[in-house]
Design an enzyme around this catalytic site. Structure first.
Site, PDB file in Angstrom:
ATOM      1  N   GLY A 295      24.354 -74.320 -46.634  1.00  0.00           N
ATOM      2  CA  GLY A 295      23.788 -74.364 -48.081  1.00  0.00           C
ATOM      3  C   GLY A 295      23.005 -75.871 -48.162  1.00  0.00           C
ATOM      4  O   GLY A 295      23.698 -77.032 -48.193  1.00  0.00           O
TER       5      GLY A 295
ATOM      6  N   TYR B 221      22.468 -65.716 -36.754  1.00  0.00           N
ATOM      7  CA  TYR B 221      21.342 -66.685 -37.437  1.00  0.00           C
ATOM      8  C   TYR B 221      22.227 -67.887 -38.303  1.00  0.00           C
ATOM      9  O   TYR B 221      22.004 -69.083 -38.329  1.00  0.00           O
ATOM     10  CB  TYR B 221      20.560 -66.240 -38.552  1.00  0.00           C
ATOM     11  CG  TYR B 221      19.749 -67.244 -39.386  1.00  0.00           C
ATOM     12  CD1 TYR B 221      18.577 -67.770 -39.054  1.00  0.00           C
ATOM     13  CD2 TYR B 221      20.257 -67.644 -40.514  1.00  0.00           C
ATOM     14  CE1 TYR B 221      17.932 -68.615 -39.537  1.00  0.00           C
ATOM     15  CE2 TYR B 221      19.470 -68.265 -41.284  1.00  0.00           C
ATOM     16  CZ  TYR B 221      18.219 -68.877 -41.088  1.00  0.00           C
ATOM     17  OH  TYR B 221      17.635 -69.859 -41.718  1.00  0.00           O
TER      18      TYR B 221
ATOM     19  N   ASN C 123      33.239 -69.569 -49.932  1.00  0.00           N
ATOM     20  CA  ASN C 123      32.337 -68.836 -49.359  1.00  0.00           C
ATOM     21  C   ASN C 123      32.363 -67.534 -49.252  1.00  0.00           C
ATOM     22  O   ASN C 123      33.813 -66.949 -48.951  1.00  0.00           O
ATOM     23  CB  ASN C 123      32.192 -69.324 -48.218  1.00  0.00           C
ATOM     24  CG  ASN C 123      31.060 -68.760 -47.147  1.00  0.00           C
ATOM     25  OD1 ASN C 123      30.104 -68.359 -47.615  1.00  0.00           O
ATOM     26  ND2 ASN C 123      31.220 -68.848 -46.004  1.00  0.00           N
ATOM     27  N   GLY C 124      31.316 -66.776 -49.976  1.00  0.00           N
ATOM     28  CA  GLY C 124      31.420 -65.295 -49.752  1.00  0.00           C
ATOM     29  C   GLY C 124      31.003 -64.919 -51.176  1.00  0.00           C
ATOM     30  O   GLY C 124      30.092 -65.306 -51.961  1.00  0.00           O
TER      31      GLY C 124
ATOM     32  N   CYS D 222      27.842 -70.286 -48.049  1.00  0.00           N
ATOM     33  CA  CYS D 222      28.271 -71.561 -48.318  1.00  0.00           C
ATOM     34  C   CYS D 222      29.052 -72.465 -46.933  1.00  0.00           C
ATOM     35  O   CYS D 222      29.712 -71.769 -46.198  1.00  0.00           O
ATOM     36  CB  CYS D 222      28.827 -71.668 -49.554  1.00  0.00           C
ATOM     37  SG  CYS D 222      28.008 -71.120 -51.080  1.00  0.00           S
TER      38      CYS D 222
END
Length: 503
Positions: free
Chosen positions: A28, A257, A101-102, A2
């Site tokens: 996201g 990426y 995020n995670g 995210c």
């Protein structure tokens, strides 16, 4: 994966947070949210969709205040309901907003403990709400009607003691300021920066430095593994290491990426790391296939371009753009289900026939995950007239599930899982398959920062840096987050919507 942002400003921050989220949109595309704080009153707008669709002028006008938090959501569980859009809010103590995020690897145990021991109710399936409630409980445990940075850092120590997995988080504490913290392994990225305004110093925290650049903030540094960064309402910066131990182990896939090439993560230029990936891959080709008959190197846009260019240069062959991308189609890797990914590939890319006709083509991609997209692109190259189609990946084979916030949890959905490289080549339909070596990938990244001696490379080698990932955990996660499970959950949501509309 995210995107998060937090700003303590001297003027209205709504537009700045919006702009930062658009820059982080690649992290996201499922949902977006912003919360601002004005005179101890919160203003919230969040919903499913892209940033540009969630926030209209009428919403932005209401997002008042000099302090705020924003989030763009990427659903690892494939559920696209607005109920799990972030940021999340809890009213006790003080009123706290959090964006995360995670992925917490002990979320199930934490959820049970929060209910039975902390007397806190979790209303969604999101581990971000769990993280928020753990933080809230640890702040409440300080036993203070008012708190300062010492109490806040003590609370983060409690979070590190209880939570396992990957978490980069930013939290707004009403009446106090903005707090950011990162797990003791530093798996997911987090940076902070500052800028000077006529009214004083402003601070910004974000997942990637590119968001700071876009808003004119100067990058100060990364939030270190286990560290907490707190900016109070007066704009004073406080930092402290809050973990008993920390082992710098950032996610390698961020550099391959996930991150934008113009970001600097853990003091490493993502762009330069990808250039080095291309050079390393070219060295391997020259070492193992010196008599190759490659006529042209063609990248699969967009993330592989940076690696493909130095690869072609070092091989001494032409570099050409053979695919044109429709930029209004989302990133296929982060789409929530296999059917969406399949349907979007040919809408996303179109081949330029003259770059393929009667040529031996080496296609270069950043990685191969499920293999579906690779197989379709290879067939597109053949349909465009290529004589032979070779395929090179700037990353090693992705053989294992990810448990730290990337949507590749079901092992049997990974094309490389349990297969040799020859079997993978046959599956995706290429004449020859070339993978980056893991040691070369780590060397390409760590050259930018000698402090990075260890990485989370679990998707490549199956070694999970947090040390708490069992086979049973992976099995349960795979069952819950497989494409089949996602399809079932989406069908259930659609059924509820249809019943609601019918009534």
């Amino acid at each position: 994966m995210c995107g998060i942002v937090g700003i303590v400003g001297r003027g209205a921050v709504n537009q700045a947070i919006y702009d930062a989220l658009t820059v982080l949109q690649h992290r996201g595309q499922d949902a977006a949210g912003i919360v601002t704080c004005e005179n101890d009153r919160l203003h919230l707008r969040k919903d499913s969709g892209l940033v540009r669709d969630v926030f209209q002028a009428r919403h932005m006008v209401n997002l008042k205040g000099h302090m705020g938090v924003g989030h763009v959501r990427y659903p690892t569980a494939g559920c696209t309901t607005s109920a799990e859009a972030q940021p999340f809010y809890v009213n006790s103590p003080f009123g706290i907003i959090l964006a995360h995020n995670g992925n917490l690897t002990n979320a199930a145990d934490l959820k049970k403990d929060l209910f039975q021991e902390d007397l806190r109710h979790i209303n969604t399936d999101s581990d971000s709400e769990i993280l928020l409630n753990v933080l809230a409980h640890e702040l409440l445990a300080q036993g203070r009607l008012t708190i300062d940075e010492q109490h806040i850092f003590k609370a983060v120590e409690g979070v590190h003691h209880r939570c396992r997995g990957a978490y980069a988080a930013v939290a707004l504490i009403i009446g106090y300021g903005i707090l950011a913290f990162r797990d003791p392994w530093g798996i997911r990225p987090l940076v902070f920066g500052r800028r000077e305004s006529p009214a004083g110093t402003e601070y910004m925290i974000a997942s990637e430095s590119v968001a700071l650049d876009a808003l004119g903030f100067e990058l100060v540094r990364d939030v270190l593994p286990g560290e907490a960064v707190y900016i109070d309402m007066q704009g004073a910066l406080h930092t402290r290491q809050c973990a008993e131990f920390s082992v710098y182990s950032p996610c390698l896939f961020e550099f391959v990426y996930l991150a934008r090439p113009d970001s600097i993560i853990d003091n490493v230029s993502v762009y330069k790391a990808r250039l080095r990936m291309g050079e390393k891959l070219a060295d391997k080709i020259l070492r193992e296939w010196a008599d190759n008959d490659i006529d042209v190197v063609i990248p699969i846009p967009d993330t592989s371009r940076t690696a493909a260019l130095p690869l072609a240069y070092k091989l001494g062959v032409k570099y050409r753009e053979g695919f044109i991308k429709n930029r209004y189609i989302g990133r296929t890797f982060i789409m929530p289900g296999q059917q969406e990914r399949k349907a979007s590939v040919r809408r996303k890319l179109n081949a330029i026939d003259l770059e393929f006709k009667d040529k031996n083509v080496l296609l270069v991609d950043d990685s191969i995950v499920r293999g579906t997209t690779s197989r379709q692109i290879i067939q597109m190259a053949r349909d465009a007239g290529a004589r032979k189609v070779y395929f090179a990946s700037a990353a090693p084979p992705v053989r294992y599930p990810n448990v730290y916030g990337i949507d590749m949890p079901a092992a049997d959905e990974l094309v490389a899982h349990g297969k040799t490289e020859a079997e993978i080549a046959e599956t995706i339909g290429t004449d020859r398959l070339l993978y980056q070596d893991l040691d070369d990938l780590m060397a390409a990244v760590s050259k930018g920062n000698r402090m990075l001696e260890r990485f989370d490379a679990s998707v490549f080698n199956g070694e999970y840096v947090t040390g708490d990932v069992s086979h049973s955990y992976l099995r349960r996660l795979g069952e819950n987050r497989s494409d089949q499970a996602k399809t079932r959950r989406r069908a259930e949501v659609n059924d509820v919507i249809e019943l609601h509309n019918a009534s």
